[in-house]
Design an enzyme around this catalytic site. Structure first.
Site, PDB file in Angstrom:
ATOM      1  N   LYS A  97       2.767   4.296  -2.315  1.00  0.00           N
ATOM      2  CA  LYS A  97       3.609   3.203  -1.818  1.00  0.00           C
ATOM      3  C   LYS A  97       3.967   2.356  -3.035  1.00  0.00           C
ATOM      4  CE  LYS A  97       5.235   0.382   1.517  1.00  0.00           C
ATOM      5  NZ  LYS A  97       6.131   0.756   2.617  1.00  0.00           N
ATOM      6  N   ASP A 122       0.209  -0.676   4.053  1.00  0.00           N
ATOM      7  CA  ASP A 122       0.552   0.633   4.585  1.00  0.00           C
ATOM      8  C   ASP A 122      -0.400   1.720   4.089  1.00  0.00           C
ATOM      9  OD1 ASP A 122       2.627  -0.577   5.886  1.00  0.00           O
ATOM     10  OD2 ASP A 122       4.161   0.058   4.470  1.00  0.00           O
ATOM     11  N   ALA A 153      10.107   1.111   0.799  1.00  0.00           N
ATOM     12  CA  ALA A 153       9.992  -0.194   1.459  1.00  0.00           C
ATOM     13  C   ALA A 153      11.322  -0.482   2.140  1.00  0.00           C
ATOM     14  CB  ALA A 153       9.680  -1.283   0.437  1.00  0.00           C
TER      15      ALA A 153
END
Length: 228
Positions: free
Chosen positions: A37, A49, A109
Site C-alpha cells: 500500500k 488497509d 489510494a
C-alpha cells in the site's frame, strides 16, 4: 516479476477487501503473496488497509507511509507535515518484494489518478514503472458502467493491460440494475459479497476462491503474455 496493481473506480468501492481476496486466492494455491500500500491515508480506528489484508488473507503486507487524516495522500501529508515517498521508492519496494514472492499486489489510494507522491505521480505511473497489469474494482449499482469504462480507458491510453474487473461488494439481493451491470462488466473476474470483510479470517480464506476466479499463473497471466 509478477506484480499486479489494484485500483478502483472511486474511493470506498472495496479495493482493500478485493486485494485481500485476491491474495487469499493466490495463497490457497500454495503461492507466496505480498501486498504493498504505497500511501495509507485515514486511520481513525487505528487500523490501516495493510492491517485488514494481513488479518483476512494472512500474507505479508507493507505500506509506504501512514497518514492519520482521511484525505487524498498529498493533502493528508501536507496536513500531517510529512513528506510522501516518491515513485522510485514505491517501485523499489514492490520490486524487492517481487524478488521474494510469487506475486505482489499493489493497492492504490482512491481512484487510478489520485497522486501518490509530491510530484504528481499516480498509481498509473507506478503501474507503468513496474510494467504491471491492473485489476479494476467497481461498484455494483447505477453509474458503475460509466465509471468503470472511464477507468479502463485511462489504463488503456497508458498502455497498462487490464487483467480484469471485480465487483467490490455484491449484495445478497441484487436489483435488476445490478444484475444487468454484472452481465455487462467485462472481463469480470468475480464479485466479493457485501460484508465479506467482517467474516472470520479462516472462512474468508476458504470462500475467496469461490468469489474470484483467476487464470493459471495469476490475475495478470493472460495480459503478461500479450504482445506489445
Amino acid at each position: 516479476m509478477s506484480v499486479l496493481v489494484v485500483t478502483g473506480t472511486d474511493t470506498g468501492v472495496g479495493k482493500t477487501i478485493v486485494t485481500a481476496a485476491l491474495a487469499a486466492v493466490l495463497a490457497a494455491r500454495g503461492e507466496t503473496v505480498a501486498v504493498v500500500k504505497p500511501a495509507q491515508a485515514g486511520t481513525e480506528d487505528g487500523r490501516g488497509d495493510v492491517d485488514v489484508v494481513r488479518a483476512l488473507a494472512g500474507v505479508t503486507a507493507v505500506e509506504g507511509v501512514r497518514l492519520p487524516y482521511p484525505m487524498a495522500p498529498v493533502a493528508a501529508a501536507r496536513r500531517a507535515g510529512t513528506a510522501l515517498p516518491d515513485l522510485a521508492a514505491h517501485t523499489a519496494c514492490a520490486t524487492e518484494l517481487a524478488g521474494r514472492h510469487d506475486h505482489v499486489l499493489v493497492e492504490g489510494a482512491g481512484g487510478l489518478l489520485v497522486e501518490l507522491d509530491g510530484h504528481g505521480r499516480t498509481l498509473a505511473d507506478l503501474a507503468t514503472a513496474l510494467a504491471a497489469p491492473a485489476v479494476v474494482v467497481c461498484r455494483s449499482g447505477l453509474g458503475t458502467l460509466n465509471h468503470t469504462a472511464l477507468t479502463v480507458e485511462a489504463l488503456q491510453r497508458r498502455r497498462i493491460p487490464v487483467a480484469g474487473l471485480v465487483i467490490g461488494a455484491w449484495p445478497d439481493t441484487p436489483s435488476e440494475v445490478e444484475l444487468s451491470n454484472r452481465a455487462a462488466l467485462e472481463p469480470l473476474l468475480g464479485a466479493v459479497p457485501a460484508g465479506a470483510g467482517g467474516l472470520d479470517p479462516a472462512r474468508f480464506r476458504a470462500e475467496a476462491p469461490r468469489w474470484i476466479r483467476l487464470p493459471v499463473g495469476g490475475p495478470g497471466a493472460a495480459t503478461r503474455r500479450a504482445p506489445g
